[in-house]
Scaffold this motif. Sequence first.
Motif, short mmCIF file in Angstrom:
data_model
loop_
_atom_site.label_atom_id
_atom_site.label_comp_id
_atom_site.label_asym_id
_atom_site.label_seq_id
_atom_site.Cartn_x
_atom_site.Cartn_y
_atom_site.Cartn_z
N GLY A 112 0.91 -1.38 -0.36
CA GLY A 112 -0.59 -0.22 0.07
C GLY A 112 0.78 1.13 0.17
O GLY A 112 0.33 2.00 0.22
N LYS A 113 2.29 1.21 -0.19
CA LYS A 113 3.07 2.49 -0.12
C LYS A 113 4.56 2.12 -0.64
O LYS A 113 4.87 1.30 0.43
CB LYS A 113 2.83 2.64 1.42
N LEU A 114 4.49 2.76 -1.33
CA LEU A 114 5.98 3.17 -2.68
C LEU A 114 6.21 4.28 -2.39
O LEU A 114 5.50 5.28 -2.37
CB LEU A 114 5.64 2.79 -3.16
N PHE A 133 3.80 7.46 -3.03
CA PHE A 133 2.05 6.62 -3.88
C PHE A 133 2.16 6.07 -2.69
O PHE A 133 2.17 4.73 -1.54
CB PHE A 133 2.95 5.50 -4.89
N ASP A 134 0.47 5.43 -2.34
CA ASP A 134 -0.13 5.12 -1.41
C ASP A 134 -1.60 4.23 -2.54
O ASP A 134 -2.08 5.64 -2.98
CB ASP A 134 -1.54 6.06 -0.57
N VAL A 148 -4.43 4.54 -6.63
CA VAL A 148 -3.36 5.48 -6.23
C VAL A 148 -3.22 6.89 -6.51
O VAL A 148 -3.92 7.45 -7.19
CB VAL A 148 -2.00 4.76 -7.41
N VAL A 149 -2.73 7.08 -4.46
CA VAL A 149 -2.48 8.99 -4.67
C VAL A 149 -1.16 8.84 -4.51
O VAL A 149 -0.30 8.57 -3.46
CB VAL A 149 -2.85 9.38 -3.49
N LEU A 150 -0.94 10.00 -5.71
CA LEU A 150 0.37 10.44 -5.40
C LEU A 150 0.87 11.84 -4.99
O LEU A 150 0.37 13.03 -5.15
CB LEU A 150 0.87 10.48 -7.25
#
Length: 189
Positions: A112-114, A133-134, A148-150
């Motif tokens: 879930g997280k990058l 990135f979430d 995706v939320v950037l």
Amino acid sequence: MTTFNHTRLSFGLCQWLSLLVMLLIILPSKTHALIELRTSAKTNQMTATELQDYLSRPIHWPEIVASSNSVGSLENDDYNENDPLQVGNQVKEFFGLNLLSVTWTCTKNEPGKLVVKAPEGLPSIAKECSMKFDITDVSEDGEATAKVVLTMGYDPVSPIALFATPVLVLDNWMALKVLLPWAIKQSNK
């Protein structure tokens, strides 16, 4: 009857813009604040896990980011840009006809997280650059969808970085809303 004087308005706007530019040039860098740009998108072409795997492979970045020309591993580094980023991996991304580059370091890659960061950023332009990135699975109308939320962040050290903000907003929007779905569709063929 009142008339609107366009010339006077234009002259006034030019004065304010000139003042703003002068302030941006003479302000010391310690007064700059981190800028964060947030963009989100959904795709029903992949699960969140698959989407994160796709985004964590830098080889895909030039396919989905209009301003990105290419990516490459650093010299003396065993990392291959075809592989998913792991914490500590570094990759160099080239922009602007390969005249500009940023060295990204993966600081987080968990479900879930990058997160990738470039503390040095673009010398004399921006520092403390980051992309977070979430990525989550959501359900819409009973259909599995990945969201995706950037969140892109940077500390501008030059007026160029401030004036580039609208371009980066557009670049991020195109990346997530247009180019990412297209690239995913191409990879699924």
